[in-house]
Write an enzyme that holds these catalytic residues in place. Structure first.
Site, mmCIF file in Angstrom:
data_model
loop_
_atom_site.group_PDB
_atom_site.id
_atom_site.type_symbol
_atom_site.label_atom_id
_atom_site.label_comp_id
_atom_site.label_asym_id
_atom_site.label_seq_id
_atom_site.Cartn_x
_atom_site.Cartn_y
_atom_site.Cartn_z
ATOM 1 N N SER A 6 0.826 -1.209 0.000
ATOM 2 C CA SER A 6 0.000 0.000 0.000
ATOM 3 C C SER A 6 0.860 1.260 0.000
ATOM 4 O O SER A 6 1.577 1.545 0.967
ATOM 5 C CB SER A 6 -0.916 0.010 1.222
ATOM 6 O OG SER A 6 -1.511 1.278 1.323
ATOM 7 N N HIS A 31 -1.000 -1.251 -4.267
ATOM 8 C CA HIS A 31 -2.301 -0.877 -3.704
ATOM 9 C C HIS A 31 -2.335 0.644 -3.526
ATOM 10 O O HIS A 31 -1.466 1.225 -2.881
ATOM 11 C CB HIS A 31 -2.484 -1.593 -2.368
ATOM 12 C CG HIS A 31 -3.841 -1.439 -1.763
ATOM 13 N ND1 HIS A 31 -4.929 -2.173 -2.184
ATOM 14 C CD2 HIS A 31 -4.289 -0.633 -0.764
ATOM 15 C CE1 HIS A 31 -5.986 -1.836 -1.464
ATOM 16 N NE2 HIS A 31 -5.630 -0.900 -0.598
ATOM 17 N N ASP A 33 -4.496 3.785 -2.257
ATOM 18 C CA ASP A 33 -5.605 4.135 -1.363
ATOM 19 C C ASP A 33 -6.064 5.565 -1.591
ATOM 20 O O ASP A 33 -5.362 6.509 -1.215
ATOM 21 C CB ASP A 33 -5.146 3.997 0.095
ATOM 22 C CG ASP A 33 -5.060 2.556 0.547
ATOM 23 O OD1 ASP A 33 -6.039 1.816 0.369
ATOM 24 O OD2 ASP A 33 -3.994 2.174 1.087
ATOM 25 N N MET A 35 -8.650 8.469 -0.601
ATOM 26 C CA MET A 35 -9.562 8.837 0.502
ATOM 27 C C MET A 35 -10.057 10.252 0.324
ATOM 28 O O MET A 35 -9.278 11.138 -0.051
ATOM 29 C CB MET A 35 -8.810 8.752 1.838
ATOM 30 C CG MET A 35 -8.224 7.398 2.124
ATOM 31 S SD MET A 35 -7.258 7.479 3.643
ATOM 32 C CE MET A 35 -6.748 5.772 3.780
ATOM 33 N N HIS A 64 -7.980 1.352 -4.565
ATOM 34 C CA HIS A 64 -8.982 1.168 -3.512
ATOM 35 C C HIS A 64 -9.629 2.528 -3.243
ATOM 36 O O HIS A 64 -9.036 3.406 -2.617
ATOM 37 C CB HIS A 64 -8.264 0.620 -2.263
ATOM 38 C CG HIS A 64 -9.140 0.434 -1.071
ATOM 39 N ND1 HIS A 64 -8.636 0.217 0.187
ATOM 40 C CD2 HIS A 64 -10.489 0.425 -0.932
ATOM 41 C CE1 HIS A 64 -9.636 0.089 1.049
ATOM 42 N NE2 HIS A 64 -10.772 0.214 0.393
ATOM 43 N N MET A 66 -11.829 4.804 -1.318
ATOM 44 C CA MET A 66 -12.558 5.051 -0.068
ATOM 45 C C MET A 66 -13.190 6.426 -0.211
ATOM 46 O O MET A 66 -12.834 7.380 0.494
ATOM 47 C CB MET A 66 -11.592 4.974 1.115
ATOM 48 C CG MET A 66 -11.180 3.543 1.429
ATOM 49 S SD MET A 66 -9.678 3.456 2.419
ATOM 50 C CE MET A 66 -8.469 3.587 1.118
ATOM 51 N N MET A 135 -12.040 -5.571 4.433
ATOM 52 C CA MET A 135 -11.238 -4.677 5.279
ATOM 53 C C MET A 135 -11.041 -5.319 6.647
ATOM 54 O O MET A 135 -11.998 -5.740 7.298
ATOM 55 C CB MET A 135 -11.937 -3.326 5.453
ATOM 56 C CG MET A 135 -11.909 -2.415 4.240
ATOM 57 S SD MET A 135 -10.273 -2.079 3.551
ATOM 58 C CE MET A 135 -9.425 -1.314 4.941
ATOM 59 N N GLY A 140 -9.021 4.337 6.661
ATOM 60 C CA GLY A 140 -8.701 5.723 6.963
ATOM 61 C C GLY A 140 -7.227 5.951 7.243
ATOM 62 O O GLY A 140 -6.691 6.997 6.907
ATOM 63 N N GLY A 142 -3.122 3.950 7.799
ATOM 64 C CA GLY A 142 -2.240 2.794 7.849
ATOM 65 C C GLY A 142 -1.824 2.536 9.289
ATOM 66 O O GLY A 142 -2.096 3.348 10.191
ATOM 67 N N GLY A 143 -1.187 1.401 9.523
ATOM 68 C CA GLY A 143 -0.584 1.123 10.822
ATOM 69 C C GLY A 143 -1.531 0.724 11.934
ATOM 70 O O GLY A 143 -1.169 0.780 13.111
ATOM 71 N N ASP A 170 -7.148 -6.314 3.676
ATOM 72 C CA ASP A 170 -6.431 -5.043 3.776
ATOM 73 C C ASP A 170 -6.503 -4.488 5.192
ATOM 74 O O ASP A 170 -7.594 -4.180 5.691
ATOM 75 C CB ASP A 170 -7.089 -4.073 2.772
ATOM 76 C CG ASP A 170 -6.450 -2.694 2.751
ATOM 77 O OD1 ASP A 170 -5.424 -2.494 3.411
ATOM 78 O OD2 ASP A 170 -7.009 -1.824 2.047
ATOM 79 N N GLY A 171 -5.321 -4.348 5.806
ATOM 80 C CA GLY A 171 -5.239 -3.664 7.091
ATOM 81 C C GLY A 171 -4.592 -4.506 8.177
ATOM 82 O O GLY A 171 -5.074 -5.591 8.490
ATOM 83 N N GLY A 172 -3.481 -4.029 8.693
ATOM 84 C CA GLY A 172 -2.852 -4.680 9.847
ATOM 85 C C GLY A 172 -2.157 -5.995 9.548
ATOM 86 O O GLY A 172 -1.957 -6.797 10.465
ATOM 87 N N GLY A 192 0.925 -2.146 4.119
ATOM 88 C CA GLY A 192 1.469 -0.798 3.993
ATOM 89 C C GLY A 192 2.639 -0.589 4.921
ATOM 90 O O GLY A 192 3.804 -0.641 4.513
ATOM 91 N N SER A 193 2.339 -0.393 6.204
ATOM 92 C CA SER A 193 3.416 -0.105 7.156
ATOM 93 C C SER A 193 4.422 -1.250 7.234
ATOM 94 O O SER A 193 5.616 -1.017 7.430
ATOM 95 C CB SER A 193 2.835 0.221 8.533
ATOM 96 O OG SER A 193 1.851 -0.718 8.904
HETATM 97 C C1 DX5 Z 1 -6.529 1.676 5.273
HETATM 98 C C2 DX5 Z 1 -6.024 1.403 3.879
HETATM 99 C C3 DX5 Z 1 -4.988 0.363 3.861
HETATM 100 C C4 DX5 Z 1 -3.728 0.731 4.614
HETATM 101 C C5 DX5 Z 1 -3.045 -0.522 5.075
HETATM 102 O O1 DX5 Z 1 -7.533 2.597 5.222
HETATM 103 O O2 DX5 Z 1 -7.084 0.962 3.035
HETATM 104 O O3 DX5 Z 1 -4.679 -0.051 2.537
HETATM 105 O O4 DX5 Z 1 -2.836 1.497 3.846
HETATM 106 O O5 DX5 Z 1 -1.975 -0.177 5.883
HETATM 107 P P1 DX5 Z 1 -1.371 -1.190 6.955
HETATM 108 O O6 DX5 Z 1 -0.867 -2.377 6.208
HETATM 109 O O7 DX5 Z 1 -0.289 -0.381 7.594
HETATM 110 O O8 DX5 Z 1 -2.485 -1.545 7.910
HETATM 111 ZN ZN ZN Z 2 -6.570 -0.031 1.082
#
Ligand code: DX5
Ligand code: ZN
Length: 211
Positions: A6, A31, A33, A35, A64, A66, A135, A140, A142-143, A170-172, A192-193
């Site tokens: 991401s 990926h 994102d 927003m 993606h 959002m 999700m 909203g 990352g991390g 996606d996420g964490g 992402g992170s």
């Molecule tokens: C969250 C995003 C994710 C995010 C994931 O709103 O849709 O794609 O960047 O980041 P990590 O992997 O750090 O949770």
């Molecule tokens: Zn995403």
């Protein structure tokens, strides 16, 4: 496993360089994102940002959205170089129309659900889309920490769709939990992170080695 790092966690002062590193690392997708500050509390970046990196990479662009009423912007995101566009089931009154618009532009379409949205919300669209995005954090930022209670939804969608369908989570996700997400039925992993907060190539290798 398809790995989709991401870009939200990238260092935007060296975006081109980091995207090259992603490409060389063996990750297959990027990926992206988007927003809008309404569907989610944060604002990230729009089509013009990833349009400029389209010139330096052949990575598959996994966009993606959002954003509220995504149908307003599908054409802009296609023109910027998206290969797959995922809309949120919660963000539009007419997901079917948005999916058809994405397909009419010759691109793949995905549908996403938030951690507190039931799979019943997307079941009517499963035979229209190329991918489901589950999700595993509230979108909203990352991390955030992976929400384990989404796991039964991944397994349920896998049971309905069969072995080859694309299910992205996606996420964490980090090297410590990626195997358990795959074991639930995911085959596309967003991180992402876990990729951008450390050496990119080593982190990508760590994710593939963990599964
Ligand atoms: C969250 C995003 C994710 C995010 C994931 O709103 O849709 O794609 O960047 O980041 P990590 O992997 O750090 O949770
Ligand atoms: Zn995403």
């Amino acid at each position: 496993m398809i790995l989709s790092p991401s870009m939200l966690s990238a260092d935007f002062s060296m975006l081109g360089k980091q995207i090259k590193e992603i490409e060389e690392s063996g990750a297959q997708w990027l990926h992206i994102d988007v927003m809008d500050g309404i569907f989610v509390p944060n604002i990230s970046f729009g089509a013009c940002v990833y349009k400029s990196i389209r010139k330096v990479t052949n990575l598959f662009f996994d966009v993606h959205l959002m954003i509220t009423k995504p149908e307003r912007y599908i054409k802009d995101f296609v023109n910027a170089g998206a290969d797959l566009i995922t809309i949120h089931a919660e963000a539009t009154e007419n997901p079917e129309k948005a999916i058809a618009l994405i397909h009419s532009c010759g691109k793949k379409a995905g549908i996403a659900i938030n951690p507190d949205t039931s799979t019943s919300k997307i079941k009517p669209y499963l035979n229209m889309v190329d991918m489901v995005l589950v999700m595993s954090v509230f979108p909203g930022h990352g991390g955030q920490k992976y929400i384990e209670s989404v796991n039964p939804k991944i397994t349920e969608i896998r049971k309905i769709t069969g072995p080859d369908f694309l299910i992205e989570v996606d996420g964490g996700i980090k090297k410590e939990n990626v195997k358990s997400v795959i074991d639930c039925g995911a085959n596309v992993i967003v991180a992402g992170s876990a990729i951008f907060n450390d050496d990119i190539k080593a982190s990508v290798k760590g994710m593939f080695d963990a599964v």
